[in-house]
Design a protein around this motif. Structure first.
Motif, mmCIF file in Angstrom:
data_model
loop_
_atom_site.group_PDB
_atom_site.id
_atom_site.type_symbol
_atom_site.label_atom_id
_atom_site.label_comp_id
_atom_site.label_asym_id
_atom_site.label_seq_id
_atom_site.Cartn_x
_atom_site.Cartn_y
_atom_site.Cartn_z
ATOM 1 N N LEU A 1 49.259 -19.621 141.037
ATOM 2 C CA LEU A 1 49.340 -20.581 142.133
ATOM 3 C C LEU A 1 50.414 -21.611 141.854
ATOM 4 O O LEU A 1 50.661 -21.992 140.696
ATOM 5 C CB LEU A 1 47.996 -21.296 142.316
ATOM 6 N N PRO A 2 51.061 -22.126 142.906
ATOM 7 C CA PRO A 2 52.008 -23.219 142.710
ATOM 8 C C PRO A 2 51.288 -24.454 142.161
ATOM 9 O O PRO A 2 50.074 -24.617 142.358
ATOM 10 C CB PRO A 2 52.542 -23.477 144.126
ATOM 11 N N PRO A 3 52.011 -25.322 141.487
ATOM 12 C CA PRO A 3 51.363 -26.516 140.903
ATOM 13 C C PRO A 3 50.611 -27.349 141.939
ATOM 14 O O PRO A 3 49.518 -27.851 141.655
ATOM 15 C CB PRO A 3 52.549 -27.286 140.313
ATOM 16 N N ALA A 4 51.162 -27.488 143.149
ATOM 17 C CA ALA A 4 50.480 -28.283 144.164
ATOM 18 C C ALA A 4 49.154 -27.660 144.566
ATOM 19 O O ALA A 4 48.154 -28.355 144.781
ATOM 20 C CB ALA A 4 51.382 -28.450 145.388
ATOM 21 N N ALA A 5 49.124 -26.328 144.652
ATOM 22 C CA ALA A 5 47.876 -25.655 144.998
ATOM 23 C C ALA A 5 46.857 -25.785 143.872
ATOM 24 O O ALA A 5 45.655 -25.975 144.121
ATOM 25 C CB ALA A 5 48.139 -24.183 145.309
ATOM 26 N N ARG A 6 47.320 -25.676 142.627
ATOM 27 C CA ARG A 6 46.404 -25.871 141.497
ATOM 28 C C ARG A 6 45.809 -27.263 141.525
ATOM 29 O O ARG A 6 44.622 -27.453 141.245
ATOM 30 C CB ARG A 6 47.140 -25.625 140.180
ATOM 31 N N ALA A 7 46.628 -28.251 141.885
ATOM 32 C CA ALA A 7 46.130 -29.619 141.968
ATOM 33 C C ALA A 7 45.073 -29.756 143.063
ATOM 34 O O ALA A 7 44.069 -30.458 142.884
ATOM 35 C CB ALA A 7 47.293 -30.579 142.238
ATOM 36 N N CYS A 8 45.286 -29.066 144.187
ATOM 37 C CA CYS A 8 44.295 -29.103 145.276
ATOM 38 C C CYS A 8 42.966 -28.512 144.826
ATOM 39 O O CYS A 8 41.897 -29.081 145.073
ATOM 40 C CB CYS A 8 44.819 -28.342 146.491
ATOM 41 N N VAL A 9 43.032 -27.359 144.163
ATOM 42 C CA VAL A 9 41.804 -26.705 143.705
ATOM 43 C C VAL A 9 41.089 -27.580 142.684
ATOM 44 O O VAL A 9 39.864 -27.793 142.755
ATOM 45 C CB VAL A 9 42.120 -25.315 143.122
ATOM 46 N N LEU A 10 41.852 -28.105 141.737
ATOM 47 C CA LEU A 10 41.243 -28.951 140.709
ATOM 48 C C LEU A 10 40.631 -30.205 141.322
ATOM 49 O O LEU A 10 39.529 -30.626 140.950
ATOM 50 C CB LEU A 10 42.294 -29.329 139.667
ATOM 51 N N GLY A 11 41.348 -30.795 142.296
ATOM 52 C CA GLY A 11 40.808 -31.984 142.961
ATOM 53 C C GLY A 11 39.517 -31.674 143.697
ATOM 54 O O GLY A 11 38.564 -32.464 143.668
ATOM 55 N N LEU B 1 40.506 -29.576 154.066
ATOM 56 C CA LEU B 1 40.751 -29.014 152.737
ATOM 57 C C LEU B 1 41.536 -27.702 152.834
ATOM 58 O O LEU B 1 42.444 -27.452 152.022
ATOM 59 C CB LEU B 1 39.428 -28.797 152.012
ATOM 60 N N ASP B 2 41.193 -26.866 153.803
ATOM 61 C CA ASP B 2 41.964 -25.632 153.984
ATOM 62 C C ASP B 2 43.416 -25.929 154.340
ATOM 63 O O ASP B 2 44.336 -25.253 153.874
ATOM 64 C CB ASP B 2 41.330 -24.784 155.097
ATOM 65 N N THR B 3 43.631 -26.922 155.194
ATOM 66 C CA THR B 3 44.995 -27.300 155.557
ATOM 67 C C THR B 3 45.787 -27.719 154.331
ATOM 68 O O THR B 3 46.940 -27.324 154.143
ATOM 69 C CB THR B 3 44.962 -28.450 156.582
ATOM 70 N N ALA B 4 45.157 -28.525 153.485
ATOM 71 C CA ALA B 4 45.845 -29.012 152.294
ATOM 72 C C ALA B 4 46.224 -27.879 151.352
ATOM 73 O O ALA B 4 47.355 -27.807 150.858
ATOM 74 C CB ALA B 4 44.964 -30.033 151.568
ATOM 75 N N VAL B 5 45.278 -26.953 151.107
ATOM 76 C CA VAL B 5 45.577 -25.895 150.151
ATOM 77 C C VAL B 5 46.574 -24.894 150.726
ATOM 78 O O VAL B 5 47.418 -24.344 149.989
ATOM 79 C CB VAL B 5 44.278 -25.202 149.686
ATOM 80 N N LEU B 6 46.520 -24.626 152.041
ATOM 81 C CA LEU B 6 47.504 -23.721 152.640
ATOM 82 C C LEU B 6 48.903 -24.333 152.594
ATOM 83 O O LEU B 6 49.881 -23.645 152.303
ATOM 84 C CB LEU B 6 47.116 -23.406 154.080
ATOM 85 N N ALA B 7 48.986 -25.606 152.906
ATOM 86 C CA ALA B 7 50.297 -26.271 152.852
ATOM 87 C C ALA B 7 50.848 -26.266 151.433
ATOM 88 O O ALA B 7 52.054 -26.086 151.215
ATOM 89 C CB ALA B 7 50.179 -27.698 153.380
ATOM 90 N N ALA B 8 49.963 -26.434 150.444
ATOM 91 C CA ALA B 8 50.412 -26.475 149.054
ATOM 92 C C ALA B 8 50.737 -25.091 148.512
ATOM 93 O O ALA B 8 51.725 -24.901 147.801
ATOM 94 C CB ALA B 8 49.341 -27.141 148.190
ATOM 95 N N ALA B 9 49.911 -24.097 148.847
ATOM 96 C CA ALA B 9 50.084 -22.769 148.262
ATOM 97 C C ALA B 9 51.180 -21.969 148.933
ATOM 98 O O ALA B 9 51.873 -21.180 148.281
ATOM 99 C CB ALA B 9 48.767 -21.998 148.351
ATOM 100 N N GLU B 10 51.359 -22.152 150.260
ATOM 101 C CA GLU B 10 52.305 -21.319 150.997
ATOM 102 C C GLU B 10 53.508 -22.092 151.510
ATOM 103 O O GLU B 10 54.379 -21.516 152.166
ATOM 104 C CB GLU B 10 51.577 -20.650 152.179
#
Length: 488
Positions: free
Chosen positions: A4-14, A160-169
């Motif tokens: 996962l990109p770092p931003a997506a990892r941060a979203c999951v961890l958060g 939350l889905d919006t945040a992780v999609l924006a970060a991962a993709e």
């Protein structure tokens, strides 16, 4: 996690840290948590998720057949927020993850649903929901807090889905919000259209109502068994709708296969079918047809040329005009098409449109020379849409005509070739919404006029002749001088 990109990892961890903070109060020693209720609801969530992946008549149940969210919302109404967050964890961890990384996706599902349940529980408590009377008397008092809790639950999941999609993709926020809303929409309950990024609130309000009914029955004299019975009709309705979705998907696959076969056989009409379906639907909508009939007329437009599969490919791709014998063969394609689809029951009224879309209101069309009201309504709709797209589409041998020019030609031929009401409906629809075809050109074919002047001129009757498009002109009876608009 490393994929996962770092931003997506941060979203999951958060989300995981937030979920841990939400459930922590319930795990503290001395917390007044009704653990039997928590355990039973958590097991029920897990069972509902398991029902989605267990074989059903040899196949896995489709998305949405397990009534999982109503159980979580029932926990929101029955338990403190931290305990409700605990209930959401097992079902979230059991949710199917069709793409890698599977473990991370399941952890994400569990965390976001725990956070959403906690937030919904807080909203329910702040509005006095936990102070409402128990049992049936709760309905007048708890309806508003329950509705707000369901909306909060939906908004948190979508955010939350919006945040992780924006970060991962790397999607823009609005595009990610729209995708998140579509993913969060429980399609097996309601087909609710959403605007850009607007979550599907109506299904969650329904989930909230079912969850509230469970909570009310839980406090009734009959206890938890009665509450479980609330899920039975909901599961059955979800299963029935899922079966409908599966059948609808099979129908769409059948239509796609037929259209692709036509496109492969006749490169001159590639993309034409989809555009005719789109224009046909515009006409039908302008005429005020019911929604179920709109779908039928769209399918009729898409499949109107399916009979070309029975026409020799050399005739469909022939450079230059057809001989009278060849033209008669090509003019058999409506009958071929009708024979091909007559056994496909779900097409219904679309079959008659496929057979009669080359009839003319003055009786000079084919295959049966019907006139006026003898021609089925959907066939008259498709005839106008067919000719409109033929005139406004760019092919390798002819440039697209302007929309206004095509509409003027349709109006000129109204009453002889076309039903005037259908022409007026298309003119009105295009005037109101414009013409934005889903497929605008054949990208794999040469540009208009490139090495095709000879065949184009031969078929069109010359640059100053009437706008008879070649793909349609091969099917037209008579000479260009008869003034056919875009074909027969």
């Amino acid at each position: 996690m490393r994929v996962l990109p770092p931003a997506a990892r941060a979203c999951v961890l958060g989300a995981v840290l937030a979920a841990a903070a939400c459930v922590a109060p319930a795990l503290r020693p001395g917390s007044a948590v009704p653990w039997p209720t928590v355990g039973l609801l958590a097991a029920l969530c897990l069972g509902c998720e398991a029902a989605r992946v267990l074989p059903l008549r040899g196949r896995g149940a489709p998305e949405g057949t397990g009534p999982f969210f109503p159980v979580v919302l029932a926990a929101v109404f029955l338990l403190p927020p931290a305990a409700a967050a605990l209930v959401a964890l097992p079902g979230g961890l059991a949710q199917p993850a069709p793409q890698r990384p599977v473990a991370v996706r399941r952890i994400w599902h569990a965390a976001q649903q725990a956070v959403a349940a906690w937030a919904a529980g807080r909203a329910y408590g702040l509005l006095g929901g936990h102070g409402a009377p128990a049992g049936a008397a709760a309905f007048p008092y708890a309806l508003l807090p329950a509705a707000v809790a369901a909306v909060v639950f939906c908004l948190v999941l979508t955010t939350l889905d919006t945040a992780v999609l924006a970060a991962a993709e790397g999607r823009p926020a609005t595009a990610a919000a729209t995708a998140a809303a579509d993913r969060r929409r429980p399609a097996a309950l309601l087909r609710v259209p959403s605007g850009a990024g607007a979550p599907a609130l109506a299904p969650y309000c329904l989930h909230g109502l079912v969850g509230l009914m469970m909570a009310v029955m839980w406090h009734s004299p009959y206890g938890p068994p009665a509450a479980l019975l609330v899920l039975l009709p909901m599961y059955i309705s979800c299963w029935v709708f899922a079966q409908y979705q599966r059948e609808h998907a099979a129908h769409q696959a059948t239509i796609r296969a037929l259209v692709q076969a036509v496109d492969i056989k006749d490169r001159y009409t590639r993309g034409h079918s989809e555009r005719v379906g789109q224009a046909s639907e515009m006409i039908a909508r302008e005429l005020g047809m019911a929604d179920d009939r709109l779908e039928v007329v769209r399918i009729a437009g898409i499949l109107h040329d399916v009979g070309k599969l029975g026409v020799p490919t050399r005739l469909l791709r022939k450079n230059g005009p057809l001989t009278p014998e060849e033209r008669r063969v090509v003019e058999l394609h409506p009958e071929y098409g009708h024979e091909m689809v007559r056994g496909i029951g779900f097409l219904g009224e679309a079959r008659s449109a496929i057979l009669h879309h080359h009839e003319r209101v003055d009786g000079s069309g084919y295959p049966y020379g019907l006139s006026g009201e003898q021609i089925p309504v959907l066939a008259r709709v498709v005839a106008v849409a067919d000719s409109f797209d033929a005139m406004t589409s760019t092919r390798s041998y002819s440039r697209a005509r302007p929309v206004e020019t095509a509409l003027a030609e349709l109006r000129r031929c109204a009453g002889s070739q076309f039903d005037p009401a259908m022409v007026r409906a298309l003119t009105s629809a295009v005037g109101r919404h414009g013409w934005h075809p889903v497929v605008t050109s054949d990208e794999d074919l040469p540009a208009a006029g490139a090495g095709a002047a000879g065949p184009a001129g031969a078929r069109d009757g010359g640059p100053d002749g009437p706008p008879v498009m070649p793909a349609q002109g091969r099917e037209a009876a008579g000479s260009p001088g008869r003034g056919k608009a875009g074909g027969p």
